[in-house]
Design a protein around this motif. Structure first.
Motif, PDB file in Angstrom:
ATOM      1  N   HIS A   1       7.067   0.252   9.113  1.00  0.00           N
ATOM      2  CA  HIS A   1       7.069  -0.953   9.941  1.00  0.00           C
ATOM      3  C   HIS A   1       5.776  -1.760   9.730  1.00  0.00           C
ATOM      4  CE1 HIS A   1       8.097  -3.606  13.232  1.00  0.00           C
ATOM      5  NE2 HIS A   1       6.950  -3.340  13.816  1.00  0.00           N
ATOM      6  N   ALA A   2       4.678  -1.069   9.448  1.00  0.00           N
ATOM      7  CA  ALA A   2       3.391  -1.730   9.183  1.00  0.00           C
ATOM      8  C   ALA A   2       3.325  -2.296   7.765  1.00  0.00           C
ATOM      9  CB  ALA A   2       2.240  -0.755   9.402  1.00  0.00           C
ATOM     10  N   GLY A   3       4.372  -2.054   6.958  1.00  0.00           N
ATOM     11  CA  GLY A   3       4.425  -2.630   5.616  1.00  0.00           C
ATOM     12  C   GLY A   3       4.034  -1.684   4.495  1.00  0.00           C
ATOM     13  N   PHE A   4       3.783  -0.417   4.810  1.00  0.00           N
ATOM     14  CA  PHE A   4       3.410   0.549   3.777  1.00  0.00           C
ATOM     15  C   PHE A   4       4.662   1.100   3.085  1.00  0.00           C
ATOM     16  CE2 PHE A   4      -0.401   1.823   6.629  1.00  0.00           C
ATOM     17  CZ  PHE A   4      -1.139   0.748   6.170  1.00  0.00           C
TER      18      PHE A   4
ATOM     19  N   ARG B   1      -5.528   0.500   5.864  1.00  0.00           N
ATOM     20  CA  ARG B   1      -5.679  -0.842   5.272  1.00  0.00           C
ATOM     21  C   ARG B   1      -7.118  -1.097   4.841  1.00  0.00           C
ATOM     22  NH1 ARG B   1      -1.837  -3.450   9.570  1.00  0.00           N
ATOM     23  NH2 ARG B   1       0.082  -3.531   8.352  1.00  0.00           N
ATOM     24  N   GLU B   2      -8.049  -0.746   5.718  1.00  0.00           N
ATOM     25  CA  GLU B   2      -9.462  -0.972   5.415  1.00  0.00           C
ATOM     26  C   GLU B   2      -9.911  -0.155   4.201  1.00  0.00           C
ATOM     27  OE1 GLU B   2     -13.722   0.064   7.419  1.00  0.00           O
ATOM     28  OE2 GLU B   2     -12.148  -0.635   8.770  1.00  0.00           O
ATOM     29  N   LEU B   3      -9.566   1.115   4.178  1.00  0.00           N
ATOM     30  CA  LEU B   3     -10.002   1.983   3.083  1.00  0.00           C
ATOM     31  C   LEU B   3      -9.376   1.599   1.752  1.00  0.00           C
ATOM     32  CD1 LEU B   3      -9.960   5.464   4.843  1.00  0.00           C
ATOM     33  CD2 LEU B   3     -11.972   4.160   4.150  1.00  0.00           C
ATOM     34  N   THR B   4      -8.085   1.274   1.743  1.00  0.00           N
ATOM     35  CA  THR B   4      -7.440   0.922   0.477  1.00  0.00           C
ATOM     36  C   THR B   4      -7.924  -0.435  -0.012  1.00  0.00           C
ATOM     37  OG1 THR B   4      -5.475   0.090   1.642  1.00  0.00           O
ATOM     38  CG2 THR B   4      -5.404   2.359   0.809  1.00  0.00           C
ATOM     39  N   ALA B   5      -8.189  -1.353   0.896  1.00  0.00           N
ATOM     40  CA  ALA B   5      -8.723  -2.651   0.484  1.00  0.00           C
ATOM     41  C   ALA B   5     -10.110  -2.479  -0.131  1.00  0.00           C
ATOM     42  CB  ALA B   5      -8.788  -3.606   1.672  1.00  0.00           C
ATOM     43  N   ARG B   6     -10.937  -1.661   0.495  1.00  0.00           N
ATOM     44  CA  ARG B   6     -12.297  -1.420   0.005  1.00  0.00           C
ATOM     45  C   ARG B   6     -12.268  -0.758  -1.370  1.00  0.00           C
ATOM     46  NH1 ARG B   6     -15.183   2.301   3.816  1.00  0.00           N
ATOM     47  NH2 ARG B   6     -14.575   0.706   5.298  1.00  0.00           N
ATOM     48  N   LYS B   7     -11.398   0.220  -1.556  1.00  0.00           N
ATOM     49  CA  LYS B   7     -11.326   0.939  -2.830  1.00  0.00           C
ATOM     50  C   LYS B   7     -10.776   0.066  -3.945  1.00  0.00           C
ATOM     51  CE  LYS B   7     -11.217   5.718  -1.408  1.00  0.00           C
ATOM     52  NZ  LYS B   7     -12.267   6.250  -2.246  1.00  0.00           N
ATOM     53  N   HIS B   8     -10.037  -0.960  -3.592  1.00  0.00           N
ATOM     54  CA  HIS B   8      -9.451  -1.820  -4.609  1.00  0.00           C
ATOM     55  C   HIS B   8     -10.087  -3.212  -4.631  1.00  0.00           C
ATOM     56  CE1 HIS B   8      -6.558   1.439  -4.100  1.00  0.00           C
ATOM     57  NE2 HIS B   8      -6.434   1.313  -5.395  1.00  0.00           N
TER      58      HIS B   8
ATOM     59  N   VAL C   1       0.870  -1.176   0.000  1.00  0.00           N
ATOM     60  CA  VAL C   1       0.000   0.000   0.000  1.00  0.00           C
ATOM     61  C   VAL C   1       0.901   1.218   0.000  1.00  0.00           C
ATOM     62  CG1 VAL C   1      -1.726   1.292   1.309  1.00  0.00           C
ATOM     63  CG2 VAL C   1      -1.872  -1.201   1.199  1.00  0.00           C
ATOM     64  N   PHE C   2       0.660   2.120  -0.950  1.00  0.00           N
ATOM     65  CA  PHE C   2       1.453   3.337  -1.091  1.00  0.00           C
ATOM     66  C   PHE C   2       0.706   4.486  -0.434  1.00  0.00           C
ATOM     67  CE2 PHE C   2       2.979   0.525  -4.313  1.00  0.00           C
ATOM     68  CZ  PHE C   2       4.340   0.761  -4.362  1.00  0.00           C
ATOM     69  N   VAL C   3       1.342   5.098   0.564  1.00  0.00           N
ATOM     70  CA  VAL C   3       0.722   6.139   1.371  1.00  0.00           C
ATOM     71  C   VAL C   3       1.514   7.435   1.232  1.00  0.00           C
ATOM     72  CG1 VAL C   3       0.104   6.833   3.719  1.00  0.00           C
ATOM     73  CG2 VAL C   3      -0.092   4.427   3.047  1.00  0.00           C
ATOM     74  N   LEU C   4       0.786   8.536   1.083  1.00  0.00           N
ATOM     75  CA  LEU C   4       1.399   9.855   1.123  1.00  0.00           C
ATOM     76  C   LEU C   4       1.065  10.478   2.463  1.00  0.00           C
ATOM     77  CD1 LEU C   4       2.841  12.338   0.056  1.00  0.00           C
ATOM     78  CD2 LEU C   4       0.751  12.930  -1.203  1.00  0.00           C
TER      79      LEU C   4
END
Length: 131
Positions: A27-30, A117-124, A6-9
């Protein structure tokens, strides 16, 4: 695994908070891009279409604040999940773009990570299970 990253700005004008949060998110994997203000964030968003989430402070220097940044991103990149934070402002829900989550500072980083995580999973179109 890199395809699932997941790519976060992260947009935060306080350098120490930004540095700490970048470390926590990595650390959370982003995969994290960072900006000190909305002007930098807009340039990064234009240059990196892989960005899936924006976590921005509202009160910061520059030509626009985080709330206006969120509105611009919502219009230009509706696929990007947006989360807002502030330690000084209390924003009425009606003033938030769409159903944008708001976190008052200080916030629990784990809650922010879970929400991203929840929002990006839902959007994708992915199923996301958080603990």
């Amino acid at each position: 695994m890199a395809n699932d990253a997941v790519f976060v700005l992260l947009v935060e004008d306080d350098g120490l908070i930004r540095m700490s949060l970048v470390e926590d998110m990595e650390h959370a994997g982003f995969q994290v891009f960072e900006a000190a203000n909305a002007d930098e964030a807009l340039k990064l968003l234009a240059a990196h279409p892989e960005i899936q989430a924006l976590f921005t402070d509202i009160d910061m220097p520059g030509s626009i604040d985080g709330l206006k940044l969120a509105g611009l991103v919502r219009q230009a990149r509706p696929d990007v999940a947006i989360l807002l934070t502030s330690g000084y402002l209390k924003i009425p829900k009606n003033d938030l773009p769409g159903k944008t989550p708001f976190f008052s500072k200080p916030y629990e980083v784990d809650r922010v990570v879970d929400q991203i995580r929840e929002l990006t999973a839902r959007k994708h179109g992915k199923v996301c299970f958080t603990t």
